[in-house]
Design a protein around this motif. Structure first.
Motif, PDB file in Angstrom:
ATOM      1  N   GLY A  48       0.851  -1.171   0.000  1.00  0.00           N
ATOM      2  CA  GLY A  48       0.122  -0.052   0.000  1.00  0.00           C
ATOM      3  C   GLY A  48       0.638   1.161  -0.011  1.00  0.00           C
ATOM      4  O   GLY A  48       0.191   2.283  -0.345  1.00  0.00           O
ATOM      5  N   VAL A  49       2.141   1.183   0.391  1.00  0.00           N
ATOM      6  CA  VAL A  49       2.912   2.393   0.069  1.00  0.00           C
ATOM      7  C   VAL A  49       3.008   2.828  -1.302  1.00  0.00           C
ATOM      8  O   VAL A  49       3.421   2.230  -2.188  1.00  0.00           O
ATOM      9  CB  VAL A  49       4.430   2.050   1.021  1.00  0.00           C
ATOM     10  N   VAL A  50       2.869   4.069  -1.398  1.00  0.00           N
ATOM     11  CA  VAL A  50       3.084   4.773  -2.892  1.00  0.00           C
ATOM     12  C   VAL A  50       4.428   5.575  -2.629  1.00  0.00           C
ATOM     13  O   VAL A  50       4.696   6.524  -1.813  1.00  0.00           O
ATOM     14  CB  VAL A  50       2.000   5.763  -2.866  1.00  0.00           C
ATOM     15  N   ALA A  51       5.246   5.500  -3.761  1.00  0.00           N
ATOM     16  CA  ALA A  51       6.417   6.378  -3.851  1.00  0.00           C
ATOM     17  C   ALA A  51       6.378   7.073  -5.228  1.00  0.00           C
ATOM     18  O   ALA A  51       5.816   6.942  -6.272  1.00  0.00           O
ATOM     19  CB  ALA A  51       7.758   5.367  -4.062  1.00  0.00           C
ATOM     20  N   THR A  52       6.570   8.445  -5.176  1.00  0.00           N
ATOM     21  CA  THR A  52       6.582   9.441  -6.233  1.00  0.00           C
ATOM     22  C   THR A  52       7.875  10.045  -6.198  1.00  0.00           C
ATOM     23  O   THR A  52       8.517  10.357  -5.537  1.00  0.00           O
ATOM     24  CB  THR A  52       5.470  10.317  -5.897  1.00  0.00           C
ATOM     25  N   PHE A  53       8.103  10.439  -7.718  1.00  0.00           N
ATOM     26  CA  PHE A  53       9.228  11.494  -8.061  1.00  0.00           C
ATOM     27  C   PHE A  53       8.685  12.524  -8.817  1.00  0.00           C
ATOM     28  O   PHE A  53       8.046  12.640  -9.981  1.00  0.00           O
ATOM     29  CB  PHE A  53       9.915  10.658  -9.092  1.00  0.00           C
ATOM     30  N   MET A  66       6.612   6.325  -8.829  1.00  0.00           N
ATOM     31  CA  MET A  66       7.780   5.517  -9.125  1.00  0.00           C
ATOM     32  C   MET A  66       7.482   4.031  -9.034  1.00  0.00           C
ATOM     33  O   MET A  66       6.343   3.685  -8.652  1.00  0.00           O
ATOM     34  CB  MET A  66       8.881   5.597  -8.101  1.00  0.00           C
ATOM     35  N   ASN A  67       8.306   3.123  -9.597  1.00  0.00           N
ATOM     36  CA  ASN A  67       8.349   1.838  -9.555  1.00  0.00           C
ATOM     37  C   ASN A  67       9.080   1.352  -8.111  1.00  0.00           C
ATOM     38  O   ASN A  67       9.649   1.992  -7.527  1.00  0.00           O
ATOM     39  CB  ASN A  67       9.132   0.890 -10.417  1.00  0.00           C
ATOM     40  N   SER A 111      10.433  11.422   2.977  1.00  0.00           N
ATOM     41  CA  SER A 111      11.006  12.475   2.026  1.00  0.00           C
ATOM     42  C   SER A 111      12.418  12.744   1.871  1.00  0.00           C
ATOM     43  O   SER A 111      13.193  12.858   2.731  1.00  0.00           O
ATOM     44  CB  SER A 111      10.000  13.782   2.361  1.00  0.00           C
ATOM     45  N   LEU A 112      12.911  12.958   0.633  1.00  0.00           N
ATOM     46  CA  LEU A 112      13.935  13.358   0.180  1.00  0.00           C
ATOM     47  C   LEU A 112      13.856  14.479  -0.990  1.00  0.00           C
ATOM     48  O   LEU A 112      13.074  14.262  -1.902  1.00  0.00           O
ATOM     49  CB  LEU A 112      15.016  12.095  -0.517  1.00  0.00           C
ATOM     50  N   ILE A 113      14.657  15.678  -0.580  1.00  0.00           N
ATOM     51  CA  ILE A 113      14.376  16.592  -1.733  1.00  0.00           C
ATOM     52  C   ILE A 113      16.056  17.067  -2.030  1.00  0.00           C
ATOM     53  O   ILE A 113      16.785  17.217  -1.115  1.00  0.00           O
ATOM     54  CB  ILE A 113      14.081  17.916  -1.050  1.00  0.00           C
ATOM     55  N   PHE A 173       8.814  11.253  -2.371  1.00  0.00           N
ATOM     56  CA  PHE A 173       8.094  10.904  -1.025  1.00  0.00           C
ATOM     57  C   PHE A 173       7.615   9.653  -1.207  1.00  0.00           C
ATOM     58  O   PHE A 173       7.184   8.727  -2.294  1.00  0.00           O
ATOM     59  CB  PHE A 173       6.883  11.776  -1.177  1.00  0.00           C
ATOM     60  N   LEU A 174       7.794   8.746  -0.103  1.00  0.00           N
ATOM     61  CA  LEU A 174       7.012   7.484   0.063  1.00  0.00           C
ATOM     62  C   LEU A 174       6.075   7.734   1.214  1.00  0.00           C
ATOM     63  O   LEU A 174       6.500   8.140   2.270  1.00  0.00           O
ATOM     64  CB  LEU A 174       8.059   6.271   0.439  1.00  0.00           C
TER      65      LEU A 174
END
Length: 264
Positions: free
Chosen positions: A84-89, A94-95, A147-149, A136-137
């Motif tokens: 259920g965790v979602v990762a975005t770029f 994201m895969n 989070s990573l920026i 973000f995950l």
């Protein structure tokens, strides 16, 4: 009911060693993974890598233009991120490999780290303005977030030829220069190699570097022929935000390939 696995040990020391290494996690020599929430990653390291390689021979090679984040495993045992965790770029999906033990048949299984990656189109990035990379995950309910920026990290990198002409013909004994772009970044030591067409081993050239300016001389003994010129460098990213993990570390790698004619 607690299920047990039949186990024959040659000595008590063997049993202690297996327990400490996690070797008794499953029956039949198989590793088992524990599912954990995103909050479990608070004590782990996030390693990021941006690979931006412009290859002439295999331009569409998998992973040649990719951003990846990889999370360290727990100190002991094997873990798998909850479903259920979602990762975005930068807002795009994201895969995501949740980690744990892959579903393979036979033999002892390995433990995979949790990893997310995003494949980008270099031509699209080249036409877009420079901006931050924001990863973000998030848990489904939004309760926990990693989070990573990375400041001004989303950009198409390249080595630009500096000098008269197109740079497609290089002469033996002459010095040539290229500049890393974007110019505001200062890459680490660059590597320059020259591989003759149908050759087997590339020659590594001596490099002079000032900031992002890279210069090299074509050796006098270089045979006149078509060559593959490759320039490669690594630069660290600037972390603007790192939340939900113990630390974030990584780098960006870029290489440029050019087909050049070495002449006398």
């Amino acid at each position: 009911m607690i299920r047990s696995c039949p186990l024959l040990l040659s000595s008590p020391l063997v049993g202690v060693s297996l327990l400490l290494s996690g070797g008794l996690a499953g029956c039949g020599g198989r590793t088992e993974a524990t599912s954990v929430p995103l909050a479990e990653f608070a004590s782990r390291t996030l390693a990021y890598t941006l690979v931006d390689t412009d290859l002439l021979e295999t331009p569409d090679a998998a992973g040649s233009h990719r951003f990846t984040v990889t999370f360290s495993q727990a100190d002991r045992g094997c873990t798998r991120l909850n479903e259920g965790v979602v990762a975005t770029f930068n807002g795009q999906p994201m895969n995501l490999n949740l980690g744990g033990v892959p579903d393979t048949e036979g033999g002892r299984d390995s433990c995979e780290q949790t990893q997310a990656w995003f494949n980008f189109e270099p031509e699209v990035w080249a036409a877009e303005p420079i901006e931050d990379i924001r990863v973000f995950l998030e848990e489904p309910a939004g309760t926990d977030t990693v989070s990573l920026i990375l400041r001004r990290a989303k950009t198409k990198r390249r080595f630009a030829y500096q000098g008269a002409g197109s740079g497609t013909t290089l002469r033996r004994g002459q010095t040539y220069s290229y500049r890393w772009e974007p110019e505001e970044e200062v890459p680490g030591p660059a590597t320059v190699t020259l591989l003759r067409e149908e050759g087997r081993a590339p020659a590594t050239l001596e490099v002079t570097q000032e900031g992002g300016a890279v210069s090299f001389k074509i050796p006098s003994a270089t045979p006149p022929a078509i060559h593959l010129l490759r320039l490669l460098a690594i630069t660290p990213g600037e972390v603007a935000e790192c939340e939900g993990v113990a630390k974030c570390e990584g780098s960006f790698l870029h290489s440029s390939d050019y087909e050049v004619n070495v002449a006398q």
